[in-house]
Write a protein that holds these residues in place. Structure first.
Motif, PDB file in Angstrom:
ATOM      1  N   UNK A   1       5.669 -25.203  17.598  1.00  0.00           N
ATOM      2  CA  UNK A   1       6.462 -25.108  17.062  1.00  0.00           C
ATOM      3  C   UNK A   1       6.823 -23.420  15.982  1.00  0.00           C
ATOM      4  N   UNK A   2       5.835 -23.626  15.489  1.00  0.00           N
ATOM      5  CA  UNK A   2       5.472 -22.471  14.269  1.00  0.00           C
ATOM      6  C   UNK A   2       4.040 -21.585  14.822  1.00  0.00           C
ATOM      7  N   UNK A   3       3.651 -21.851  15.544  1.00  0.00           N
ATOM      8  CA  UNK A   3       3.242 -20.774  16.296  1.00  0.00           C
ATOM      9  C   UNK A   3       3.792 -19.394  17.077  1.00  0.00           C
ATOM     10  N   UNK A   4       5.303 -20.231  17.507  1.00  0.00           N
ATOM     11  CA  UNK A   4       5.906 -19.971  18.624  1.00  0.00           C
ATOM     12  C   UNK A   4       7.138 -19.205  17.794  1.00  0.00           C
ATOM     13  N   UNK A   5       7.450 -19.405  16.376  1.00  0.00           N
ATOM     14  CA  UNK A   5       7.761 -18.996  15.813  1.00  0.00           C
ATOM     15  C   UNK A   5       6.949 -17.278  14.754  1.00  0.00           C
ATOM     16  N   UNK A   6       5.689 -17.633  14.371  1.00  0.00           N
ATOM     17  CA  UNK A   6       5.047 -16.479  14.532  1.00  0.00           C
ATOM     18  C   UNK A   6       4.738 -15.575  15.314  1.00  0.00           C
ATOM     19  N   UNK A   7       4.536 -15.685  16.446  1.00  0.00           N
ATOM     20  CA  UNK A   7       4.587 -15.163  17.780  1.00  0.00           C
ATOM     21  C   UNK A   7       5.907 -14.190  17.788  1.00  0.00           C
TER      22      UNK A   7
END
Length: 306
Positions: A211-217
């Motif tokens: 979820x953190x990676x998807x939000x950053x992306x």
């Protein structure tokens, strides 16, 4: 004030890779290309053996001339050559040249031991990576003038940090000049949890990382052209695997010291060693020259087609 692209050549190796990649960057940025080769020079020894000194200089100049000839014949960019005397490390001499010329980027080659198509720095390349006062581009083994076309897909290794945003801005700038697509890559890195942790804890940590990676992306892609992808695994290995589908991969690095010396982080250094395409490492506080108007008037076909 110009910020030339300096391509560092080894006069003892017939490796056109740095010159070829330097040509790509020079055409995209509109900056002149400088081909540089360092040769050993010791005033005390040279005084005793002047013929030996002349031989070393001549060897560097001839290597530069061979590399410059096909570029001057096909690329619409200013090309100059310079043989750089070095009383110690060739890397240090090239660092000083890059700083003196306010270079936009220093382009270097790969180890001759590396497989074709993979970036594998040698000893001098490693030292160049660790001390350059500007962005550093690394040409993979086997990169030639036939590969020197404008990139069609520019990837960026993105993390939501200042150096990650510098890398993203640089990738977008180069892609705009090349009329290329931007592919933003971020990694959902696995957490190093105790192996005896309960399965539900592992799963919760995995979901949180994703979820953190998807939000950053989403933040990186929002407002910019192109798409993105969340990768899984250790960042260097995941990015290196994804690089085989790219024409150029841009990543950030930590900048330290009064001249913004480039110190690669663990991920950046491992990525440079394993990438399957040219890699551009941009230190914090430094970026390639940028303009608002795409340089479409310059030929962006490959040198082979020109």
């Amino acid at each position: 004030m110009t910020k030339p692209i300096i391509a560092a050549l080894d006069p003892h190796r017939e490796d056109i890779g740095p010159a070829a990649l330097g040509t790509v960057l020079a055409r995209l940025t509109g900056e002149p290309l400088v081909l540089a080769a360092a040769y050993h020079a010791d005033p005390r020894v040279d005084k005793l053996y002047p013929e030996s000194a002349r031989t070393l200089i001549r060897g560097a100049e001839e290597a530069l001339a061979r590399a410059a000839a096909p570029i001057r014949g096909a690329a619409e960019i200013p090309v100059t050559t310079i043989a750089v005397p070095s009383s110690g490390s060739p890397a240090w001499a090239l660092h000083e040249l890059a700083e003196r010329e306010c270079a936009g980027a220093l382009v270097i080659g790969s180890s001759s031991r590396g497989p074709v198509g993979r970036v594998l720095p040698g000893a001098v390349t490693d030292r160049l990576l660790h001390g350059a006062p500007c962005a550093v581009a690394v040409a993979p083994a086997g990169f030639t003038l036939d590969d020197a076309h404008s990139p069609r897909v520019v990837g960026v290794a993105f993390v939501d940090t200042p150096d990650g945003h510098v890398a993203l801005a640089t990738a977008r700038s180069l892609a705009r000049q090349a009329h290329a697509a931007v592919r933003v890559l971020t990694v959902a890195e696995p957490l190093d949890l105790v192996v005896t942790a309960a399965p539900e804890i592992h799963e919760a940590a995995r979901r949180a990382g994703r979820q953190t990676a998807e939000a950053a992306l989403a933040r990186a892609v929002d407002g910019g052209s192109g798409g993105g992808q969340v990768l899984s695994g250790r960042p260097a290995h995941a990015l290196a695997a994804a690089s085989k589908d790219l024409d150029l991969l841009v990543c950030g690095a930590r900048g330290y010291g009064p001249i913004r010396t480039l110190l690669l982080g663990g991920t950046s250094h491992a990525l440079v060693r394993n990438a399957g395409c040219p890699v551009l490492v941009v230190p914090l506080g430094s970026h390639l020259p940028d303009t608002d108007e795409p340089k479409s008037t310059r030929r962006d076909a490959s040198l082979r087609e020109a």
